[in-house]
Design a protein around this motif. Structure first.
Motif, PDB file in Angstrom:
ATOM      1  N   PHE A  42       0.812  -1.208   0.000  1.00 19.66           N
ATOM      2  CA  PHE A  42       0.000   0.000   0.000  1.00 19.66           C
ATOM      3  C   PHE A  42       0.854   1.270   0.000  1.00 19.66           C
ATOM      4  O   PHE A  42       0.663   2.135  -0.866  1.00 19.66           O
ATOM      5  CB  PHE A  42      -0.969  -0.035   1.189  1.00 19.66           C
ATOM      6  N   PRO A  43       1.825   1.437   0.911  1.00 21.34           N
ATOM      7  CA  PRO A  43       2.646   2.654   0.855  1.00 21.34           C
ATOM      8  C   PRO A  43       3.532   2.710  -0.387  1.00 21.34           C
ATOM      9  O   PRO A  43       3.837   3.797  -0.886  1.00 21.34           O
ATOM     10  CB  PRO A  43       3.487   2.607   2.127  1.00 21.34           C
ATOM     11  N   ILE A  44       3.928   1.550  -0.906  1.00 19.11           N
ATOM     12  CA  ILE A  44       4.719   1.538  -2.144  1.00 19.11           C
ATOM     13  C   ILE A  44       3.869   2.049  -3.301  1.00 19.11           C
ATOM     14  O   ILE A  44       4.333   2.839  -4.133  1.00 19.11           O
ATOM     15  CB  ILE A  44       5.276   0.134  -2.413  1.00 19.11           C
ATOM     16  N   ALA A  45       2.603   1.627  -3.366  1.00 20.83           N
ATOM     17  CA  ALA A  45       1.697   2.096  -4.415  1.00 20.83           C
ATOM     18  C   ALA A  45       1.456   3.600  -4.303  1.00 20.83           C
ATOM     19  O   ALA A  45       1.446   4.316  -5.313  1.00 20.83           O
ATOM     20  CB  ALA A  45       0.376   1.344  -4.345  1.00 20.83           C
ATOM     21  N   ILE A  46       1.290   4.086  -3.081  1.00 22.45           N
ATOM     22  CA  ILE A  46       1.112   5.529  -2.889  1.00 22.45           C
ATOM     23  C   ILE A  46       2.366   6.277  -3.327  1.00 22.45           C
ATOM     24  O   ILE A  46       2.285   7.319  -3.974  1.00 22.45           O
ATOM     25  CB  ILE A  46       0.779   5.841  -1.417  1.00 22.45           C
ATOM     26  N   GLY A  47       3.534   5.734  -3.002  1.00 23.69           N
ATOM     27  CA  GLY A  47       4.792   6.366  -3.414  1.00 23.69           C
ATOM     28  C   GLY A  47       4.959   6.391  -4.921  1.00 23.69           C
ATOM     29  O   GLY A  47       5.412   7.393  -5.482  1.00 23.69           O
ATOM     30  N   MET A  48       4.590   5.295  -5.593  1.00 26.70           N
ATOM     31  CA  MET A  48       4.694   5.265  -7.058  1.00 26.70           C
ATOM     32  C   MET A  48       3.725   6.247  -7.702  1.00 26.70           C
ATOM     33  O   MET A  48       4.065   6.908  -8.684  1.00 26.70           O
ATOM     34  CB  MET A  48       4.463   3.851  -7.571  1.00 26.70           C
ATOM     35  N   CYS A  49       2.531   6.347  -7.148  1.00 21.41           N
ATOM     36  CA  CYS A  49       1.555   7.318  -7.658  1.00 21.41           C
ATOM     37  C   CYS A  49       2.082   8.745  -7.469  1.00 21.41           C
ATOM     38  O   CYS A  49       2.008   9.566  -8.381  1.00 21.41           O
ATOM     39  CB  CYS A  49       0.227   7.131  -6.943  1.00 21.41           C
ATOM     40  N   THR A  50       2.647   9.020  -6.305  1.00 20.28           N
ATOM     41  CA  THR A  50       3.212  10.343  -6.029  1.00 20.28           C
ATOM     42  C   THR A  50       4.393  10.639  -6.949  1.00 20.28           C
ATOM     43  O   THR A  50       4.537  11.762  -7.448  1.00 20.28           O
ATOM     44  CB  THR A  50       3.651  10.430  -4.557  1.00 20.28           C
ATOM     45  N   ALA A  51       5.234   9.627  -7.197  1.00 18.69           N
ATOM     46  CA  ALA A  51       6.375   9.820  -8.096  1.00 18.69           C
ATOM     47  C   ALA A  51       5.908  10.107  -9.520  1.00 18.69           C
ATOM     48  O   ALA A  51       6.491  10.969 -10.205  1.00 18.69           O
ATOM     49  CB  ALA A  51       7.269   8.583  -8.062  1.00 18.69           C
ATOM     50  N   ALA A  52       4.865   9.421  -9.969  1.00 21.76           N
ATOM     51  CA  ALA A  52       4.337   9.668 -11.315  1.00 21.76           C
ATOM     52  C   ALA A  52       3.779  11.082 -11.432  1.00 21.76           C
ATOM     53  O   ALA A  52       4.000  11.772 -12.436  1.00 21.76           O
ATOM     54  CB  ALA A  52       3.263   8.636 -11.662  1.00 21.76           C
ATOM     55  N   VAL A  53       3.086  11.530 -10.400  1.00 22.81           N
ATOM     56  CA  VAL A  53       2.544  12.896 -10.411  1.00 22.81           C
ATOM     57  C   VAL A  53       3.670  13.924 -10.369  1.00 22.81           C
ATOM     58  O   VAL A  53       3.630  14.936 -11.079  1.00 22.81           O
ATOM     59  CB  VAL A  53       1.550  13.094  -9.241  1.00 22.81           C
ATOM     60  N   ALA A  54       4.684  13.669  -9.560  1.00 20.54           N
ATOM     61  CA  ALA A  54       5.814  14.604  -9.477  1.00 20.54           C
ATOM     62  C   ALA A  54       6.547  14.686 -10.811  1.00 20.54           C
ATOM     63  O   ALA A  54       6.916  15.786 -11.258  1.00 20.54           O
ATOM     64  CB  ALA A  54       6.768  14.173  -8.367  1.00 20.54           C
ATOM     65  N   TYR A  55       6.755  13.545 -11.449  1.00 21.30           N
ATOM     66  CA  TYR A  55       7.415  13.538 -12.765  1.00 21.30           C
ATOM     67  C   TYR A  55       6.563  14.284 -13.798  1.00 21.30           C
ATOM     68  O   TYR A  55       7.079  15.052 -14.598  1.00 21.30           O
ATOM     69  CB  TYR A  55       7.672  12.107 -13.225  1.00 21.30           C
ATOM     70  N   GLY A  56       5.256  14.063 -13.748  1.00 22.00           N
ATOM     71  CA  GLY A  56       4.363  14.762 -14.675  1.00 22.00           C
ATOM     72  C   GLY A  56       4.355  16.259 -14.451  1.00 22.00           C
ATOM     73  O   GLY A  56       4.311  17.039 -15.409  1.00 22.00           O
ATOM     74  N   ALA A  57       4.397  16.676 -13.192  1.00 21.68           N
ATOM     75  CA  ALA A  57       4.444  18.108 -12.896  1.00 21.68           C
ATOM     76  C   ALA A  57       5.761  18.714 -13.387  1.00 21.68           C
ATOM     77  O   ALA A  57       5.786  19.833 -13.897  1.00 21.68           O
ATOM     78  CB  ALA A  57       4.279  18.339 -11.404  1.00 21.68           C
ATOM     79  N   TYR A  58       6.847  17.942 -13.257  1.00 23.33           N
ATOM     80  CA  TYR A  58       8.140  18.414 -13.730  1.00 23.33           C
ATOM     81  C   TYR A  58       8.157  18.534 -15.254  1.00 23.33           C
ATOM     82  O   TYR A  58       8.720  19.474 -15.809  1.00 23.33           O
ATOM     83  CB  TYR A  58       9.238  17.461 -13.252  1.00 23.33           C
ATOM     84  N   GLN A  59       7.528  17.596 -15.943  1.00 24.38           N
ATOM     85  CA  GLN A  59       7.522  17.583 -17.403  1.00 24.38           C
ATOM     86  C   GLN A  59       6.412  18.449 -18.008  1.00 24.38           C
ATOM     87  O   GLN A  59       6.278  18.511 -19.224  1.00 24.38           O
ATOM     88  CB  GLN A  59       7.369  16.144 -17.912  1.00 24.38           C
ATOM     89  N   PHE A  60       5.628  19.116 -17.183  1.00 31.59           N
ATOM     90  CA  PHE A  60       4.499  19.906 -17.677  1.00 31.59           C
ATOM     91  C   PHE A  60       4.930  20.976 -18.674  1.00 31.59           C
ATOM     92  O   PHE A  60       4.248  21.227 -19.653  1.00 31.59           O
ATOM     93  CB  PHE A  60       3.772  20.558 -16.497  1.00 31.59           C
ATOM     94  N   LYS A  61       6.089  21.559 -18.461  1.00 28.42           N
ATOM     95  CA  LYS A  61       6.551  22.627 -19.355  1.00 28.42           C
ATOM     96  C   LYS A  61       6.953  22.097 -20.730  1.00 28.42           C
ATOM     97  O   LYS A  61       6.999  22.848 -21.692  1.00 28.42           O
ATOM     98  CB  LYS A  61       7.714  23.382 -18.715  1.00 28.42           C
ATOM     99  N   ASN A  62       7.211  20.801 -20.845  1.00 29.38           N
ATOM    100  CA  ASN A  62       7.630  20.213 -22.119  1.00 29.38           C
ATOM    101  C   ASN A  62       6.496  19.472 -22.833  1.00 29.38           C
ATOM    102  O   ASN A  62       6.740  18.593 -23.639  1.00 29.38           O
ATOM    103  CB  ASN A  62       8.772  19.216 -21.880  1.00 29.38           C
ATOM    104  N   ARG A  63       5.257  19.832 -22.553  1.00 26.76           N
ATOM    105  CA  ARG A  63       4.133  19.100 -23.134  1.00 26.76           C
ATOM    106  C   ARG A  63       3.874  19.464 -24.591  1.00 26.76           C
ATOM    107  O   ARG A  63       3.080  18.825 -25.259  1.00 26.76           O
ATOM    108  CB  ARG A  63       2.880  19.309 -22.298  1.00 26.76           C
TER     109      ARG A  63
END
Length: 93
Positions: free
Chosen positions: A27-48
């Motif tokens: 469960f915490p691993i899944a939450i961490g992976m979801c958070t990492a995906a969102v963080a990566y997406g927020a970082y890549q937002f400028k390159n969309r």
């Protein structure tokens, strides 16, 4: 006080997260992976590129949910292996 004696009102958020993490470690691993995906997406937002913001956010949501479901699926597969296949191998010896 045993686990059965704890009432919902007495349990804090951190206590509940700790208890759930012990019951289901993926469960915490899944939450961490979801958070990492969102963080990566927020970082890549400028390159969309020319993609609209709403389409980008929908794709990001699907990627984050996919990462969480993938982590939970791997945890379930490991648990099933550990409970059924590994036990059968030990009993056949």
């Amino acid at each position: 006080m045993t686990r059965e004696d704890v009432f919902f009102e007495e349990e804090t958020h951190s206590d509940r997260l700790s208890r759930k993490s012990q019951e289901a470690p993926m469960f915490p691993i899944a939450i961490g992976m979801c958070t990492a995906a969102v963080a990566y997406g927020a970082y890549q937002f400028k390159n969309r590129g020319k993609m609209s913001t709403s389409v980008y956010l929908m794709q990001l949501r699907v990627a984050a949910q996919g990462a969480a479901v993938g982590a939970l699926t791997l945890g379930l597969a490991y648990t099933m292996y550990k409970n059924f296949i590994d036990i059968k191998a030990k009993h056949s010896k």
